[in-house]
Design a protein around this motif. Structure first.
Motif, short mmCIF file in Angstrom:
data_model
loop_
_atom_site.label_atom_id
_atom_site.label_comp_id
_atom_site.label_asym_id
_atom_site.label_seq_id
_atom_site.Cartn_x
_atom_site.Cartn_y
_atom_site.Cartn_z
N HIS A 146 0.83 -1.21 0.00
CA HIS A 146 0.00 0.00 0.00
C HIS A 146 0.87 1.27 0.00
CE1 HIS A 146 -3.55 2.43 0.48
NE2 HIS A 146 -2.97 3.05 1.51
N ALA A 149 2.20 1.69 -3.45
CA ALA A 149 1.14 2.10 -4.38
C ALA A 149 0.89 3.61 -4.26
CB ALA A 149 -0.14 1.32 -4.10
N CYS A 150 0.86 4.11 -3.04
CA CYS A 150 0.66 5.55 -2.83
C CYS A 150 1.85 6.34 -3.36
CB CYS A 150 0.45 5.85 -1.34
SG CYS A 150 -1.13 5.24 -0.71
N GLU A 151 3.05 5.88 -3.05
CA GLU A 151 4.26 6.59 -3.48
C GLU A 151 4.38 6.66 -5.00
OE1 GLU A 151 9.05 5.80 -3.13
OE2 GLU A 151 7.80 5.27 -1.39
N TYR A 152 4.07 5.57 -5.69
CA TYR A 152 4.21 5.52 -7.15
C TYR A 152 2.91 5.88 -7.88
CZ TYR A 152 8.87 3.47 -6.78
OH TYR A 152 10.20 3.25 -6.52
N ARG A 153 1.86 6.10 -7.11
CA ARG A 153 0.54 6.47 -7.66
C ARG A 153 0.03 5.42 -8.65
NH1 ARG A 153 1.96 12.80 -8.17
NH2 ARG A 153 1.86 13.17 -5.95
N ILE A 154 0.09 4.17 -8.17
CA ILE A 154 -0.45 3.04 -8.94
C ILE A 154 -1.27 2.19 -7.96
CG2 ILE A 154 1.35 2.99 -10.72
CD1 ILE A 154 2.83 0.88 -9.15
N SER A 155 -2.02 1.24 -8.49
CA SER A 155 -2.89 0.43 -7.63
C SER A 155 -2.08 -0.58 -6.81
CB SER A 155 -3.92 -0.31 -8.48
OG SER A 155 -3.31 -1.37 -9.18
N ASP A 156 -2.67 -0.96 -5.69
CA ASP A 156 -2.06 -1.99 -4.84
C ASP A 156 -1.84 -3.27 -5.64
OD1 ASP A 156 -2.45 -0.10 -2.85
OD2 ASP A 156 -3.51 -1.46 -1.49
#
Length: 193
Positions: A146, A149-156
Motif C-alpha cells: 500500500h 502504491a501511494c508513493e508511485y501512484r499506482i494500484s495496490d
C-alpha cells in the motif's frame, strides 16, 4: 520405484549425516522436537528427489544436505511468523556457521557472497526499472504494498503483481544457481513474511 542401489545410497547418506544435520537444526531452532521434524523433512525431500542426490559429487553431498536443511530451517522460521530482524539474526548466525566450517573458509565464503550478490544484482538489472524499484523497496526497506502504491501512484494490485513477478524471476535464478553452501542466503534474500 527407485532401485535398491538408490535406496542403499540414501541409507548410507542418512546414516552418515543425520546426526550432523540434527546438531545444526537443534542449534538454530533451540528446540529438540522442531529440530527432529526439520531433519526428517529434509531427508524426506532428499528421498523424494533422490535422482538429484545421485548426481551430486561425492565431496559435495554435505553441502547439498546443508543447503536442503537450511531451506527447511528458513521455512520453519517463516512459518513461525518471525519478522525480518529475526531472519537477519539467523543470517548472521548462518554466516558465522560457515566461518566455523573447516571445509569452507572465510575467504571462500566472502568470494561466494560477492559472486551471489553480483549475480542477484545482474538478475535485478534485467528487470524493468519500476519492477526492480518496487521489489527492492519492499524487500530491503520493508515498505508495504500500500505504501508503494501511494508513493508511485499506482494500484495496490499493480504493485503486488510487479513484486510477485520479480520474486518469481529471482526464484528461477536461485534454482539455476550452482549448488553451494551459501544458497540459503539467496533464499533468505527472497524470503518475505
Amino acid at each position: 520405484m527407485e532401485s535398491i542401489s538408490s535406496e542403499q545410497h540414501f541409507r548410507d547418506i542418512y546414516n552418515q549425516y543425520w546426526e550432523a544435520l540434527y546438531k545444526i537444526a537443534n542449534k538454530k531452532t533451540n528446540a529438540h522436537e522442531d529440530a527432529l521434524d526439520i531433519v526428517q523433512d529434509t531427508f524426506t525431500y532428499v528421498w523424494d528427489n533422490v535422482h538429484i542426490l545421485r548426481q551430486v559429487e561425492t565431496g559435495k553431498v554435505r553441502a547439498y544436505l546443508i543447503t536442503c536443511l537450511y531451506y527447511r530451517i528458513f521455512s520453519f522460521f517463516k512459518a513461525k511468523g518471525l519478522r525480518n530482524k529475526h531472519l537477519q539474526f539467523f543470517q548472521v548466525q548462518t554466516e558465522h556457521h560457515f566461518e566455523q566450517t573447516a571445509s569452507y573458509g572465510t575467504a571462500e565464503a566472502d568470494e561466494e557472497l560477492t559472486a551471489i550478490n553480483l549475480a542477484i544484482m545482474s538478475e535485478l538489472d534485467k528487470m524493468p526499472e519500476r519492477m526492480k524499484e518496487l521489489f527492492l523497496q519492499n524487500h530491503l526497506y520493508d515498505k508495504s504494498i500500500h505504501e508503494l502504491a501511494c508513493e508511485y501512484r499506482i494500484s495496490d494490485k499493480t504493485v503486488s503483481n510487479q513484486i510477485s513477478i520479480a520474486r518469481k524471476r529471482l526464484k528461477g535464478f536461485a534454482r539455476s544457481y550452482p549448488t553451494t553452501e551459501l544458497v540459503p542466503l539467496i533464499i533468505l534474500f527472497l524470503t518475505k513474511n
